[in-house]
Design an enzyme around this catalytic site. Structure first.
Site, short mmCIF file in Angstrom:
data_model
loop_
_atom_site.label_atom_id
_atom_site.label_comp_id
_atom_site.label_asym_id
_atom_site.label_seq_id
_atom_site.Cartn_x
_atom_site.Cartn_y
_atom_site.Cartn_z
N THR A 283 0.85 -1.19 0.00
CA THR A 283 0.00 0.00 0.00
C THR A 283 0.89 1.24 0.00
O THR A 283 2.08 1.17 0.29
CB THR A 283 -0.85 0.07 1.29
OG1 THR A 283 0.00 0.42 2.40
CG2 THR A 283 -1.56 -1.25 1.55
N ASP A 284 0.29 2.38 -0.28
CA ASP A 284 1.03 3.61 -0.02
C ASP A 284 0.90 3.88 1.48
O ASP A 284 0.18 3.20 2.21
CB ASP A 284 0.48 4.77 -0.88
CG ASP A 284 1.50 5.88 -1.01
OD1 ASP A 284 1.41 6.67 -1.96
OD2 ASP A 284 2.41 5.97 -0.15
N TRP A 285 1.62 4.93 1.93
CA TRP A 285 1.70 5.21 3.37
C TRP A 285 0.29 5.38 3.97
O TRP A 285 -0.39 6.35 3.68
CB TRP A 285 2.51 6.49 3.58
CG TRP A 285 2.82 6.83 4.99
CD1 TRP A 285 1.94 7.24 5.95
CD2 TRP A 285 4.11 6.77 5.62
NE1 TRP A 285 2.60 7.46 7.12
CE2 TRP A 285 3.94 7.19 6.96
CE3 TRP A 285 5.39 6.44 5.19
CZ2 TRP A 285 4.99 7.26 7.87
CZ3 TRP A 285 6.44 6.53 6.11
CH2 TRP A 285 6.24 6.92 7.42
#
Ligand code: GLC
Length: 748
Positions: A283-285
């Site tokens: 995932t992104d942050w």
């Protein structure tokens, strides 16, 4: 000798052979030895240890703080640690103090260089030179892996048509074909063409459509149809997957109401089933956690289940997996088979990188690698090729021998941090060579430095000090633009003019009557129409990196000749945005109607031209996609096709003569565009389908041939299938997207 011993010896031979597991390092696939090792390890893991592999933590600097979690196998990857001593300690705890000895995937945003910083990716794209971009990515991998970083969150493949969006800096601009070629180059560069200790897993991001944020405002929603996804936004990711990208990152945006981190259509149907991707999806942050904010899930447990169901393997900084997956599996809400699939994808990368055999780095050796001369030279060459000459009334190149006094001015003339651009985490400004430093190196005391503005947003009413200095100079070199902080993630602008009093500075300099060469350093195309009127020449340098100074000095003085081309359209005004070259024709295309300022408004007039344009700024950009001048001139002639009619299995060969009709040896980026005149759906007025860099000596000419497989004209049509539709087409060979005369052909 017992059979099992032979098998072990055979297995050892396979594993120790160059390339480690008998597969191109740049691909993630179903290599038997890797798969066998993955299955064997997986079968020994508890559910908790499996879930631990799916957990990524930003653990920079805090080995002790995470030691217990590492021993318990609760962390599969860390980011934001680059100290080789600490990385070795992180790995040692995993290898020697945890039950299974699984090494960490150590990640970092190595976006356009590690310590040696290259131009920002938008500048890399301006080179139209995939080979050079691959070389730069290789340099970044050699520097970063020597310190223990084996995973980079790059290349960013987001197509961007809106320069208000700060992250336009991080991608390859507006064109799908150019973006795809740059994607391949960076994947090969990072991962290497063969597997070894310098292989760094690429992470293609942000999947998908993030650059279409409504209003150019970061993290905003996108509304991209499946057809647009398939024809514009997905192809660069598919090209990168085919190039063997190891990993992929989901994007923050919700597209058509579905956040990418919970979008099974793109993560499973397209990525896994259609493309056969068997790498790692991260995932992104906190993009998993943000699905609660999106209103796509009720709480962290809910969105953790949704992310696994959609096909996410690793959670960056939500801690949703580590906190809730065990419970979700025990409750039956999540199947352990889904966990197993995710962990396979993670372990596969770790085996591919050879981390089980070589988890540690040689700290001493890593020091000699950073800023190696060859690295700095590559960065300089790239900065030279990435600069775009947008105006030259004959002032450039300067004759250094005739210059007694040179005034260097502007807030970007000596800005060692800002010259590196956005996402240059590990670039050290102490190593940056600024334009001022480079010019002083060459001209010593003949250089006067009066910045006029110490930072871009500064405002001043008068510039008496700068004007006085200019009057004494033979030439004025003005370095303007935007600092790195005005570009990049979450740094969007609603006004694209030069900020502060920079335009007024150029006006004051122009008024002195002295020749002025402007250099714009920025992370996006700016609306510089007014500024072009106040200089005799203008070079555009998307934040050029560590060696930007020597590169720009070489260009200004003719030791290098500009060859860069705009990887993104330069709008005349921000009000025209989004503006891009490969737009649809519409039913009422702009026909250069008069603008309101040119019209005598007679009473009672009811129409000023019913076509698609703005009364105050028309519908033409300041500079089109693919545009860039040289110090020489190039002439295209004898364009012809090898056939008039092609079948879908054919390859189109276009030939033409390119002549260097000027005084300088130079390189031209020749571009091939195609238009499908009639389709089952409306098609763009033209699309880039090929480019090449041709270097010619002054006065030389060459017959050039370029080939375009007809299959490259395929698109997703009305029936939801990708194919080449028969009919009439046009093809241009040109220096940019707005020039050239079309050649016609048919596809049967
Ligand atoms: C950021 C960015 C992403 C980056 C990640 C890790 O928010 O969106 O591109 O790789 O976090 O730093």
């Amino acid at each position: 000798m017992r059979v099992s011993t032979i098998n072990l010896l055979l297995l050892a031979a396979i594993l120790l052979a160059p390339g480690c597991n008998g597969r191109k390092a740049s691909s993630v696939g179903s290599d038997h030895s890797v798969e066998a090792r993955v299955e064997r390890l997986l079968s020994r893991m508890t559910l908790a240890e499996k879930i631990g592999q799916m957990n990524q933590v930003s653990a920079g600097g805090d080995v002790a703080g995470y030691a217990e979690a590492l021993r318990n196998g609760q962390i599969g990857s860390i980011l934001n640690e680059v100290d080789p001593v600490k990385i070795n300690e992180f790995q040692r705890i995993c290898m020697e103090e945890s039950r299974l000895g699984i090494p960490l995937l150590v990640a970092r945003d190595v976006i356009h260089g590690f310590h040696t910083v290259f131009p920002i990716p938008l500048g890399l794209a301006a080179t139209f030179d995939p080979q050079l971009v691959e070389e730069g990515a290789r340099v970044a991998a050699v520097e970063a892996t020597s310190q223990g970083v084996r995973w980079t969150f790059s290349p960013m493949l987001d197509i961007a048509r809106d320069p208000r969006w700060g992250r336009i800096a991080e991608g390859s601009g507006e064109d799908t074909w150019l973006d795809s070629r740059m994607a391949e180059a960076m994947v090969y560069g990072y991962q290497g063409r063969t597997a070894d200790s310098t292989s760094m897993s690429a992470c293609i991001k942000h999947f998908v459509g993030y650059g279409a944020a409504e209003g150019g405002r970061d993290y905003n929603s996108t509304f991209i149809s499946e057809r647009q996804l398939r024809n514009i936004y997905l192809p660069p990711f598919e090209a990168a997957v085919k190039a063997g990208a190891h990993t992929l990152m989901t994007s923050f945006n919700d597209n058509d109401g579905v956040p990418s981190t919970g979008n099974a259509f793109i993560l499973k149907d397209v990525l896994r089933k259609e493309w056969g991707f068997d790498g790692l999806v991260v995932t992104d942050w906190n993009s998993m956690g943000e699905m609660v904010s999106h209103g796509f899930g009720t709480d962290r447990k809910d969105v953790a289940a949704k992310a696994v169901a959609a096909g996410v393997d690793m959670d960056m900084m939500t801690f949703g997996f580590i906190s809730h997956l065990e419970e979700l599996v025990h409750s039956g809400a999540v199947k352990e088979s889904a966990i197993n699939d995710a962990v396979r994808n993670i372990l596969r990368i770790k085996f591919l990188l050879g981390l089980f055999e070589h988890p540690y780095v040689d700290v001493e050796a890593s020091r000699a690698v950073q800023y190696a001369p060859g690295h700095l030279d590559a960065a300089r060459r790239t900065a030279e090729e990435s600069a775009i000459l947008l105006k030259n009334d004959g002032l450039l190149p300067l004759d250094g021998n005739s210059l007694r006094r040179i005034l260097v001015t502007g807030p970007l003339a000596d800005a060692p941090h800002d010259q590196l651009g956005t996402w240059a985490f590990d670039g050290e400004k102490s190593h940056t060579v600024t334009p001022l430093a480079a010019l002083r190196e060459r001209f010593g005391a003949r250089v006067d430095y009066v910045p006029g503005l110490t930072y871009s947003r500064q405002t001043r009413e008068r510039f008496d000090d700068v004007v006085a200095a200019a009057r004494k100079a033979d030439v004025v070199l003005a370095f303007v633009g935007e600092e790195a902080i005005l570009s990049g993630e979450a740094h969007c602008l609603s006004d694209l003019n030069l900020v502060g009093s920079q335009s007024e500075l150029l006006e004051a300099l122009k008024a002195t009557g002295k020749p002025v060469a402007a250099v714009v350093m920025a992370g996006r195309p700016l609306t510089i129409g007014r500024d072009l009127d106040n200089c005799d020449a203008l070079l555009y340098s998307f934040h050029p990196g560590t060696m930007g100074g020597p590169a720009l000095a070489n260009l200004l003085l003719g030791d290098a000749v500009p060859s860069g081309k705009t990887p993104v359209t330069f709008p005349a005004t921000v009000g025209q945005v989004p503006m891009y070259y490969n737009h649809n024709m519409t039913g009422r295309p702009y026909r250069n109607e008069k603008l309101m300022q040119d019209i005598e408004l007679e009473a009672g007039q009811t129409s000023l031209g019913n076509t698609s344009y703005y009364l105050d700024s028309g519908a033409s950009p300041l500079f089109p996609f693919g545009y860039g001048l040289s110090y020489t001139t190039f002439e295209y002639s004898d364009q012809k096709l090898d056939k008039d009619v092609y079948s879908p299995k054919d390859t189109i060969t276009v030939s033409f003569t390119l002549a260097n009709t000027g005084k300088y040896d130079a390189t031209e980026v020749v571009q091939v565009y195609v238009r499908d005149l009639v389709g089952s759906v409306t098609r763009p007025v033209k699309e880039l389908k090929g480019f090449d860099r041709i270097t010619l000596a002054a006065g030389a000419r060459r017959t050039v041939q370029m080939s375009i497989p007809v299959r490259e004209l395929a698109f997703w049509g009305l029936d939801g299938r990708k194919k080449v539709e028969p009919g009439d087409f046009q093809l241009w060979v040109a220096p940019d997207s707005a020039s050239g005369t079309p050649l016609s052909f048919k596809v049967r």
